[in-house]
Design an enzyme around this catalytic site. Structure first.
Site, PDB file in Angstrom:
ATOM      1  N   THR A  31      24.452  25.283  21.950  1.00 14.71           N
ATOM      2  CA  THR A  31      23.311  24.572  21.379  1.00 14.71           C
ATOM      3  C   THR A  31      22.045  24.863  22.174  1.00 14.71           C
ATOM      4  O   THR A  31      22.083  25.157  23.373  1.00 14.71           O
ATOM      5  CB  THR A  31      23.522  23.044  21.319  1.00 14.71           C
ATOM      6  OG1 THR A  31      23.275  22.476  22.614  1.00 14.71           O
ATOM      7  CG2 THR A  31      24.908  22.682  20.815  1.00 14.71           C
ATOM      8  N   ASP A  52      18.985  18.271  20.378  1.00 14.27           N
ATOM      9  CA  ASP A  52      18.217  17.563  21.400  1.00 14.27           C
ATOM     10  C   ASP A  52      19.031  16.324  21.743  1.00 14.27           C
ATOM     11  O   ASP A  52      19.227  15.444  20.893  1.00 14.27           O
ATOM     12  CB  ASP A  52      16.834  17.171  20.855  1.00 14.27           C
ATOM     13  CG  ASP A  52      15.976  16.465  21.914  1.00 14.27           C
ATOM     14  OD1 ASP A  52      16.544  15.833  22.825  1.00 14.27           O
ATOM     15  OD2 ASP A  52      14.745  16.542  21.818  1.00 14.27           O
ATOM     16  N   ASN A  77      25.687  20.384  29.553  1.00 18.07           N
ATOM     17  CA  ASN A  77      24.976  21.021  30.668  1.00 18.07           C
ATOM     18  C   ASN A  77      23.485  20.666  30.697  1.00 18.07           C
ATOM     19  O   ASN A  77      22.828  20.803  31.733  1.00 18.07           O
ATOM     20  CB  ASN A  77      25.151  22.545  30.533  1.00 18.07           C
ATOM     21  CG  ASN A  77      24.213  23.318  31.416  1.00 18.07           C
ATOM     22  OD1 ASN A  77      24.430  23.404  32.624  1.00 18.07           O
ATOM     23  ND2 ASN A  77      23.151  23.865  30.846  1.00 18.07           N
ATOM     24  N   SER A 131      26.593  17.293  36.374  1.00 17.51           N
ATOM     25  CA  SER A 131      25.873  16.311  37.170  1.00 17.51           C
ATOM     26  C   SER A 131      25.218  17.036  38.344  1.00 17.51           C
ATOM     27  O   SER A 131      24.860  18.220  38.231  1.00 17.51           O
ATOM     28  CB  SER A 131      26.860  15.238  37.630  1.00 17.51           C
ATOM     29  OG  SER A 131      26.212  14.265  38.386  1.00 17.51           O
ATOM     30  N   TYR A 147      15.708  11.860  39.191  1.00 15.91           N
ATOM     31  CA  TYR A 147      16.820  12.787  38.966  1.00 15.91           C
ATOM     32  C   TYR A 147      18.086  12.275  39.648  1.00 15.91           C
ATOM     33  O   TYR A 147      19.163  12.235  39.048  1.00 15.91           O
ATOM     34  CB  TYR A 147      16.432  14.164  39.516  1.00 15.91           C
ATOM     35  CG  TYR A 147      17.468  15.246  39.313  1.00 15.91           C
ATOM     36  CD1 TYR A 147      17.641  15.840  38.068  1.00 15.91           C
ATOM     37  CD2 TYR A 147      18.261  15.694  40.367  1.00 15.91           C
ATOM     38  CE1 TYR A 147      18.575  16.854  37.887  1.00 15.91           C
ATOM     39  CE2 TYR A 147      19.193  16.703  40.192  1.00 15.91           C
ATOM     40  CZ  TYR A 147      19.346  17.288  38.948  1.00 15.91           C
ATOM     41  OH  TYR A 147      20.278  18.276  38.765  1.00 15.91           O
ATOM     42  N   LYS A 151      21.588  11.153  37.706  1.00 14.81           N
ATOM     43  CA  LYS A 151      22.877  11.822  37.903  1.00 14.81           C
ATOM     44  C   LYS A 151      23.912  10.850  38.495  1.00 14.81           C
ATOM     45  O   LYS A 151      25.101  10.943  38.188  1.00 14.81           O
ATOM     46  CB  LYS A 151      22.709  13.060  38.783  1.00 14.81           C
ATOM     47  CG  LYS A 151      21.865  14.174  38.128  1.00 14.81           C
ATOM     48  CD  LYS A 151      22.497  14.754  36.863  1.00 14.81           C
ATOM     49  CE  LYS A 151      21.796  16.049  36.431  1.00 14.81           C
ATOM     50  NZ  LYS A 151      22.373  16.646  35.207  1.00 14.81           N
ATOM     51  N   THR A 182      18.129  29.201  39.046  1.00 14.90           N
ATOM     52  CA  THR A 182      17.696  29.036  37.659  1.00 14.90           C
ATOM     53  C   THR A 182      16.257  28.522  37.701  1.00 14.90           C
ATOM     54  O   THR A 182      15.694  28.323  38.780  1.00 14.90           O
ATOM     55  CB  THR A 182      18.560  27.976  36.944  1.00 14.90           C
ATOM     56  OG1 THR A 182      18.348  26.715  37.603  1.00 14.90           O
ATOM     57  CG2 THR A 182      20.042  28.322  36.959  1.00 14.90           C
TER      58      THR A 182
HETATM   59  N1  LIG Z   1      20.212  24.747  39.160  1.00 15.10           N
HETATM   60  C1  LIG Z   1      20.722  23.959  40.100  1.00 15.10           C
HETATM   61  O1  LIG Z   1      20.658  24.249  41.306  1.00 15.10           O
HETATM   62  C2  LIG Z   1      21.432  22.685  39.709  1.00 15.10           C
HETATM   63  C3  LIG Z   1      22.012  21.926  40.724  1.00 15.10           C
HETATM   64  C4  LIG Z   1      22.702  20.758  40.388  1.00 15.10           C
HETATM   65  C5  LIG Z   1      22.806  20.393  39.059  1.00 15.10           C
HETATM   66  N2  LIG Z   1      22.224  21.155  38.081  1.00 15.10           N
HETATM   67  C6  LIG Z   1      22.388  20.709  36.697  1.00 15.10           C
HETATM   68  O2  LIG Z   1      22.891  21.797  35.931  1.00 15.10           O
HETATM   69  C7  LIG Z   1      22.428  21.702  34.584  1.00 15.10           C
HETATM   70  C8  LIG Z   1      21.774  22.994  34.159  1.00 15.10           C
HETATM   71  O3  LIG Z   1      20.743  23.261  35.093  1.00 15.10           O
HETATM   72  P1  LIG Z   1      19.886  24.620  35.096  1.00 15.10           P
HETATM   73  O4  LIG Z   1      19.560  24.893  36.503  1.00 15.10           O
HETATM   74  O5  LIG Z   1      20.514  25.655  34.259  1.00 15.10           O
HETATM   75  O6  LIG Z   1      18.529  24.074  34.388  1.00 15.10           O
HETATM   76  P2  LIG Z   1      17.442  24.789  33.477  1.00 15.10           P
HETATM   77  O7  LIG Z   1      17.420  26.263  33.723  1.00 15.10           O
HETATM   78  O8  LIG Z   1      16.186  24.005  33.680  1.00 15.10           O
HETATM   79  O9  LIG Z   1      18.022  24.546  31.981  1.00 15.10           O
HETATM   80  C9  LIG Z   1      18.111  23.240  31.505  1.00 15.10           C
HETATM   81  C10 LIG Z   1      18.729  23.277  30.122  1.00 15.10           C
HETATM   82  O10 LIG Z   1      18.786  21.928  29.603  1.00 15.10           O
HETATM   83  C11 LIG Z   1      18.186  21.930  28.317  1.00 15.10           C
HETATM   84  N3  LIG Z   1      17.607  20.643  27.966  1.00 15.10           N
HETATM   85  C12 LIG Z   1      16.620  19.964  28.591  1.00 15.10           C
HETATM   86  N4  LIG Z   1      16.322  18.840  27.917  1.00 15.10           N
HETATM   87  C13 LIG Z   1      17.150  18.805  26.839  1.00 15.10           C
HETATM   88  C14 LIG Z   1      17.310  17.912  25.752  1.00 15.10           C
HETATM   89  N5  LIG Z   1      16.568  16.809  25.616  1.00 15.10           N
HETATM   90  N6  LIG Z   1      18.259  18.199  24.815  1.00 15.10           N
HETATM   91  C15 LIG Z   1      19.012  19.317  24.923  1.00 15.10           C
HETATM   92  N7  LIG Z   1      18.879  20.218  25.904  1.00 15.10           N
HETATM   93  C16 LIG Z   1      17.958  19.958  26.860  1.00 15.10           C
HETATM   94  C17 LIG Z   1      17.119  23.017  28.413  1.00 15.10           C
HETATM   95  O11 LIG Z   1      16.670  23.373  27.123  1.00 15.10           O
HETATM   96  P3  LIG Z   1      15.122  23.860  26.907  1.00 15.10           P
HETATM   97  O12 LIG Z   1      15.095  25.311  27.262  1.00 15.10           O
HETATM   98  O13 LIG Z   1      14.860  23.580  25.456  1.00 15.10           O
HETATM   99  O14 LIG Z   1      14.254  23.040  27.830  1.00 15.10           O
HETATM  100  C18 LIG Z   1      17.917  24.109  29.121  1.00 15.10           C
HETATM  101  O15 LIG Z   1      18.767  24.754  28.225  1.00 15.10           O
HETATM  102  C19 LIG Z   1      21.479  20.497  34.546  1.00 15.10           C
HETATM  103  O16 LIG Z   1      22.173  19.366  34.067  1.00 15.10           O
HETATM  104  C20 LIG Z   1      21.100  20.315  36.006  1.00 15.10           C
HETATM  105  O17 LIG Z   1      20.723  18.982  36.303  1.00 15.10           O
HETATM  106  C21 LIG Z   1      21.541  22.279  38.380  1.00 15.10           C
END
Ligand SMILES: NC(=O)c1ccc[n+]([C@@H]2O[C@H](COP(=O)([O-])OP(=O)(O)OC[C@H]3O[C@@H](n4cnc5c(N)ncnc54)[C@H](OP(=O)(O)O)[C@@H]3O)[C@@H](O)[C@H]2O)c1
Length: 225
Positions: A31, A52, A77, A131, A147, A151, A182
């Protein structure tokens, strides 16, 4: 071939999950908030739907499209970082509410809507809520408090769902993907997307409803809530 639905799969960890799961032969349902702009995801050739997680109508529409189908595994995710302020400094309360809406309520809304599809999985189903260790109550850090709070609350949602759904052979867990390069994690993070998603899929494959509620690290270690 198991069917895996990944919510928030157009970039970052979600896109990596879709790519790796498709490469290993899973039937991937991915999605994106705006599928027309999800060019990298479209290039994978997987099934894509709009979602969404903050919208009842959007989530209901996804459940409607999938009506009658079975989902063996679900990874929620999607996530946002929200206002980057510490607890004592935070004044962006609307931003805090929006962070909770995406990170905490959104995953619960998605699981609720997809329960009929998860119940149709013949061998039981698995649900991972992505998370963050930043939400662990074992750390007293206070930056990005919205944040962290979202979480921590998501972990409680995961624990509650795991408790409620084990009797239906649906395993639910929270997972920390590591600090990943990312848009959210930034360029200096520890892990590549490929390293993180390899671990996440390994955790997903090993989950069972008899695990009890768990907060997993991407490498399969258990984390403190
Ligand atoms: N990167 C890290 O180091 C890290 C560490 C711990 C946890 N996490 C968690 O891992 C997950 C993915 O992180 P990431 O680093 O890949 O983040 P990212 O690159 O910012 O991607 C976030 C994703 O969530 C989607 N999203 C945001 N708001 C949404 C909504 N209202 N409905 C549906 N989709 C939505 C975004 O879609 P759009 O493109 O449309 O905005 C995008 O696909 C998150 O839950 C984050 O909290 C990440």
């Amino acid at each position: 071939m198991p069917t895996l639905l990944i919510a928030g799969a157009n970039r970052g960890i979600g896109l990596g999950l879709a790519r790796a799961a498709a490469a290993r032969g899973d039937t991937v349902i991915a999605t994106a908030r705006d599928p027309d702009r999800a060019t990298d995801l479209t290039a994978l050739g997987v099934e894509i739907h709009a979602l969404d997680v903050t919208s009842d109508a959007s989530v209901a529409s996804l459940a409607d499209v999938l009506s009658g189908r079975a989902i063996d595994a679900l990874i929620v995710n999607s996530g946002v970082y929200g206002p980057d302020q510490s607890a004592a400094a935070l004044t962006d309360f609307d931003g805090f509410v929006q962070t909770l809406a995406v990170n905490t309520i959104g995953p619960l809304r998605v699981v609720h809507a997809l329960l009929p599809a998860l119940r149709r999985a013949t061998g039981g189903a698995r649900v991972l809520l992505v998370s963050s260790q930043m939400g662990s109550m074992a750390y007293a850090k206070s930056n990005a408090i919205a944040y962290r709070t979202s979480k921590a609350a998501l972990n409680k949602v995961a624990q509650g769902l795991a408790t409620d759904l084990a009797r239906e052979r649906i395993a639910v867990a929270a997972l920390h993907p590591g600090w990943v390069r990312t848009d959210m994690g930034g360029p200096h993070a520890d892990l590549s997307v490929e390293e993180s998603v390899g671990g996440i899929l390994g955790v997903l494959d090993r989950m069972t409803p008899t695990d009890g509620p768990r907060f997993w690290n991407h490498d399969g270690r258990g984390l403190a809530w």
